[in-house]
Design an enzyme around this catalytic site. Structure first.
Site, PDB file in Angstrom:
ATOM      1  CB  THR A  80      28.071  -1.793  60.076  1.00  0.00           C
ATOM      2  OG1 THR A  80      28.923  -2.027  60.986  1.00  0.00           O
ATOM      3  CG2 THR A  80      28.444  -2.870  58.853  1.00  0.00           C
ATOM      4  CG  ASN A 165      38.573  -0.167  66.563  1.00  0.00           C
ATOM      5  OD1 ASN A 165      39.351   0.071  65.583  1.00  0.00           O
ATOM      6  ND2 ASN A 165      38.248  -1.501  66.698  1.00  0.00           N
ATOM      7  CD  GLN A 195      35.660   3.771  68.873  1.00  0.00           C
ATOM      8  OE1 GLN A 195      35.691   4.133  69.929  1.00  0.00           O
ATOM      9  NE2 GLN A 195      35.407   2.385  68.711  1.00  0.00           N
ATOM     10  CB  SER A 215      28.542   3.980  65.621  1.00  0.00           C
ATOM     11  OG  SER A 215      27.578   3.136  65.908  1.00  0.00           O
ATOM     12  CG  HIS A 217      26.454   1.263  69.764  1.00  0.00           C
ATOM     13  ND1 HIS A 217      27.590   0.381  70.291  1.00  0.00           N
ATOM     14  CD2 HIS A 217      26.601   1.126  68.254  1.00  0.00           C
ATOM     15  CE1 HIS A 217      28.174  -0.004  69.186  1.00  0.00           C
ATOM     16  NE2 HIS A 217      27.719   0.356  68.120  1.00  0.00           N
ATOM     17  CB  THR A 253       9.639   5.649  59.089  1.00  0.00           C
ATOM     18  OG1 THR A 253       8.747   5.452  58.002  1.00  0.00           O
ATOM     19  CG2 THR A 253       9.128   6.738  60.014  1.00  0.00           C
ATOM     20  CB  CYS A 343      34.487  -5.501  66.978  1.00  0.00           C
ATOM     21  SG  CYS A 343      34.039  -4.003  67.705  1.00  0.00           S
TER      22      CYS A 343
END
Ligand code: PLP
Length: 396
Positions: A80, A165, A195, A215, A217, A253, A343
């Site tokens: 995102t 997705n 994906q 992404s 995860h 950071t 989602c």
């Protein structure tokens, strides 16, 4: 996937497109980074340099995995943020260039909601006032190339995805590239590769993609780590400024433990390690699940275009059963799946399936079963025996 921390629940997790568990190797890398690589990569002492080494070796692995040796590859908090950074950059550029009428912004009608929402957000916030147009797709989820060609002259940015997705449909990026570059070489192009990473080969530099987001995860890393690729010379305005990290492209950071996890997964992709099943094995998993589902639910219809999709996503509907009932049945059997898109679990019907022209009842009853490249044959066999038992319960 078989992981110590999940064993006690004996759940079979088949919702990988929503998120994945963390691969033990990735979790180990996180732990090691927290214990030993705690330095700030911007520090010039040895502790900082150790962290910096991890940062840069992971960046190289990422560039290799997406085949983009030039341009920038920056670490973000997730897709995102990558989508926001890319769209903010493109729209800032278009705003500076426009003399009166802003060019239009195009996106595939099956894109993840983050894409149209971000287009609307920055279009308004930057006062660009561009027309935002959804590109229709066919019954396989493929972008209407004629529509794209017709609108390309007026377009400043085109957003498409590599793999969907909800359905697993693979977009024909090569055909989109040809249409885009034949008709108007300057149009900026964002590809959502969330994906696709680890599932289909990516060659982003050759494709002339301007921006592409990822992404962690969705591929066995913890939440909170992602990547954004930016083509050399693509317009860029940082979304997050401050300390000038990531070559000034994204301050703050860096998330070294997240990057360490990503590094482990990227190694598995680039080394073609046996920890990740090959295409043939994944296809055989898909076939096993599909034939078990067909036998258990004779009125099943598959919404995934199997001849044009990744093997790891199976989207289906069962006539006479709303998705909630099938979900509950699977949940009781300790199999985790999702209805339509996890989602947007509040949506009654799936806008993705609606855009593909799939009948309303199928869209409203859609179930998505998705696994990842680290799934094992034992898990698939166990899932199939549980599906068999669950479907018998439904008969009763
Ligand atoms: N794009 C696609 C295709 C996705 O599947 C998702 C998550 O479901 C996203 C973008 C957003 O990813 P994240 O929530 O990790 O930022």
């Amino acid at each position: 996937m078989t992981m110590k921390s999940h064993k006690q629940t004996s759940e079979i997790y088949l919702d990988a497109n929503a998120t994945t568990p963390v691969l033990p190797e990735a979790a180990e890398a996180v732990k090691n980074a927290m214990n030993n690589l705690y330095g700030n990569p911007s520090s010039s002492h040895i502790t900082g340099l150790r962290a910096k080494h991890l940062l840069e070796t992971t960046r190289l692995l990422a560039q290799q995995a997406i085949q983009a040796a030039s341009g920038e590859l920056i670490f973000t908090s997730g897709a995102t943020e990558g989508i926001h950074t890319a769209i903010f950059s493109a729209l800032t550029h278009l705003k500076n260039q426009s003399n009166g009428k802003a060019p239009s912004l195009l996106y595939g009608s099956t894109e993840h909601k983050a894409v149209p929402e971000t287009l609307h957000h920055w279009n308004k916030a930057l006062g660009l006032n561009a027309e935002i147009i959804a590109i229709p797709v066919d019954e396989k989820g493929l972008i209407d190339l004629e529509f794209l060609a017709k609108h390309i002259d007026q377009a400043g940015l085109v957003c498409t995805m590599a793999v969907n997705n909800e359905t697993g449909a693979i977009q024909d990026l090569e055909a989109i590239k040809n249409t885009l570059r034949e008709n108007d070489g300057d149009t900026l192009w964002l590809v959502d590769s969330v994906q696709a990473l680890g599932k289909v080969p990516l060659n982003l530099e050759e494709l002339t993609v301007d921006y592409s987001c990822f992404s962690g995860h969705k591929l066995y890393c913890p939440k909170g780590i992602g990547m954004l690729y930016i083509r050399e010379d693509a317009p860029f305005t940082p979304l997050i400024v401050g300390g000038g990290q990531e070559h000034g492209f994204r301050s703050g950071t860096e998330n070294i433990p997240g990057i360490a996890a990503l590094g482990e997964v990227l190694k598995l992709i680039t080394e073609k390690n046996s920890r990740f099943r090959n295409d043939e094995e994944l296809k055989s998993f898909q076939e096993k699940l599909v034939s078990t589902l067909k036998a258990g639910f004779p009125d099943i219809i598959f919404n995934t275009p199997f001849d044009n999709a990744v093997a790891t996503t199976i989207n289906f509907s069962v006539k006479g059963f709303p998705s909630k009932e099938i979900m509950d049945l699977f949940d009781a059997a300790q199999i985790r799946v999702s209805s339509g898109s996890a989602c947007s679990s509040k949506a009654k019907s799936s806008f993705v399936l609606d855009a593909m022209g799939i009948p309303k009842w199928q869209s409203e009853s859609a179930i998505r079963l998705s696994f990842g490249p680290a799934t094992t044959a034992q898990e698939i066999d166990e899932a199939c025996s549980r599906i068999k038992l669950a479907s018998k319960a439904l008969e009763k």
